[in-house]
Design an enzyme around this catalytic site. Sequence first.
Site, PDB file in Angstrom:
ATOM      1  N   ASP A 305       0.812  -1.215   0.000  1.00 16.37           N
ATOM      2  CA  ASP A 305       0.000   0.000   0.000  1.00 16.37           C
ATOM      3  C   ASP A 305       0.852   1.275   0.000  1.00 16.37           C
ATOM      4  OD1 ASP A 305      -2.753   1.264   0.682  1.00 16.37           O
ATOM      5  OD2 ASP A 305      -1.457   2.041   2.270  1.00 16.37           O
ATOM      6  N   GLU A 375       1.411  -0.458  -5.017  1.00 14.72           N
ATOM      7  CA  GLU A 375       0.431   0.591  -5.316  1.00 14.72           C
ATOM      8  C   GLU A 375       1.106   1.946  -5.223  1.00 14.72           C
ATOM      9  OE1 GLU A 375      -3.402   2.982  -3.615  1.00 14.72           O
ATOM     10  OE2 GLU A 375      -1.579   2.586  -2.480  1.00 14.72           O
TER      11      GLU A 375
END
Length: 683
Positions: A305, A375
């Site tokens: 993330d 990401e």
Amino acid sequence: MSSGTANGSSMELGECIRNTGFHEDDETEDAVGGDEENRTSTVRISPGREEDTYSQIKPYAGMPKEVLLLYSVQARYRLPREILFWLTIVCTLALVALTVTVIVLSPRCLSWWQSSPVYQIYPRSFKDSDSDGIGDLKGILDKLDHFQYLNIKAIWISPFYKSPMKDFGYDVEDFRDIDPLFGSMQDFDDLLAAMHDKGLKLIMDFIPNHTSDTHQWFNLSSSGHAQYKDYYIWANCNTTHAPNNWVSVFGNSSWTYVEERQQCYYHQFLKEQPDLNFRNPHVRREMTEIVRFWLEKGVDGFRMDAVKHILEAKHLRDEPQVDPQQDPDTIDTEFELHHDYTTTQLGLHDILQDWRGEMDVYSREPGRYRFMVAESYDYEETDKTMMYYGTPYAKESDFPFNFYLMDLPTNLTGTGAQGLVNLWMANMPVGKWPNWVVGNHDKPRISSSVGQEYITVINMLLLTLPGTPTTYYGEEIGMVNINVTIDEIQDPFGKFNPVSNASRDPQRSPMQWSDGPNAGFSDANHTWLPLHPHHTTVNVEAQQKDSGSVLSQYRALSLLRQAQLPLHRGWMCYVWSDADVFAFLREIDGLDKAFLVVLNFGADSVINLSAITELPEQLTLHMSTKQENYGMPVIKSSISTARGEGLLLEYSTHMRFNPGHASQCFVSEKACYLGVLDILYKC
Ligand code: GLC
Ligand code: MG
């Protein structure tokens, strides 16, 4: 020798086998060994005891070694024996050589994360098993058949760690525990075991950039505990003046003052999400151990993330303003600064490469490859994005998410679609594997932003391009955003600026399973976000019964993608783009069967592909996203598509397109098909 030489009369047992009968006494050895003549003489049997003696003869059995040796040197025995010996050697060597050649010449097999789409589950919204109106792990377990139906093997589940849920799980209080809202560690173990039983892979979300402010480390850090005081990023400040002009992704200053320490801590997202200090080796070690903890449990991969935020510049200088004339006091959104000091800092890729190394240790077991996807929203800064692929010498993520197709709503033309596809293909490092995303829990649903009539053509685009398609839950049935009133807003990002449409709630509404109460999502009286009212018609159950539905088409394409070599391994070559249509072909060298994909992102259109000489005059319609066009004859000089229609055409040709059009064609790893042996080889 007792019976052989002692008797006058003898009996020949034939030229080849002279069986002396079976004698265990030592004399045999003496006689044979001591007398040269005996060695060549025949066996003689006393006539009076002929019957008796004959019955003692056991053909082939018990031949003394000396006798065997005697004959074995004869050419007629020796020669076949030697021929057989050398034949065995030659065959063995040939087999080894063949095996080595096949290994060397075979292209690598596609790994599970390449051969299947990746499906994203937002666990709050997928399926509720305990009637509290919020989805959970047991709910996911109940719905695993959905993935088998769709031929999907790779499932990424957004975070389910213990969390105060300020950012719905992206604020982690304990990285080694499951939030009770989602279930228990036992539920997780059961889910993982059930998934593995069904051949499904589980990708977890890993959130390295920050923890929750309720994490034990942060409490200890805030109080200045010797071991933890540098676990987060602290700087001197006072209640009115932040250390610098840095702003949070969610708006306002990214610094918050803590009375107890009389300092500010840095948070790239909410103030309840303090950034970890990755310049502290203890923090790095702690986070690596968490990676190991889940790998040890058997998870198949991580979605990393918000990675570009992992490190910040130590000097804490102000970031340059996008508009140098703007009053610095009015800067409160990320779009007003250039993030030179808060994103993609030197050292970031080393951290990711270390984790990749950890994952590789766990990937050695056959069939247990651990996958990493990064990401990072770098928008059109393709170079920065591509860095997450690693280098030929340093492995990193298997791919960074490709968010470029999320810009389809503002590029909704054939040429626009090709441009976005090309943005990735033209910049991806050679030999790497592409991927395609059109939605996730952070962005409005694609069918809402482009219009529902385009959802099937978009799914066809994803599933026919080379690389891994990703599917955000609900895209397979064409779910759209819900309307959330200002009072109903749940998302903290939406609460920050309620009128700006920043809320991510609309794309997080519960999955629509059936036309029953709460769309089959939950038995609760109230679900955490409202259901979309169209769930009575747009739902899995209804669409399974309709062969022309978004779901049926998704399934057909997913099966086809796996079954057809050109679709999962072949070249992708652009052949057409205009205001309405984007067309490309998929072919593989050595195979005459190929596919032409014609996608309409505009209005009704007819295109003429006569100039493409490699295409035959007539093609076979394999699939149209508009059911009424099934079976339509297609000639290449006049290929018509309606608004939002996608066509998958099959054709057969001896002429490949890619050799003459290198600049229009892409392949990750070139492979050729050898029809006679039905194999692929490197070429
Ligand atoms: C990622 C997530 C997003 C979250 C943020 C902070 O961008 O996708 O939902 O709010 O990280 O963790
Ligand atoms: Mg629940």
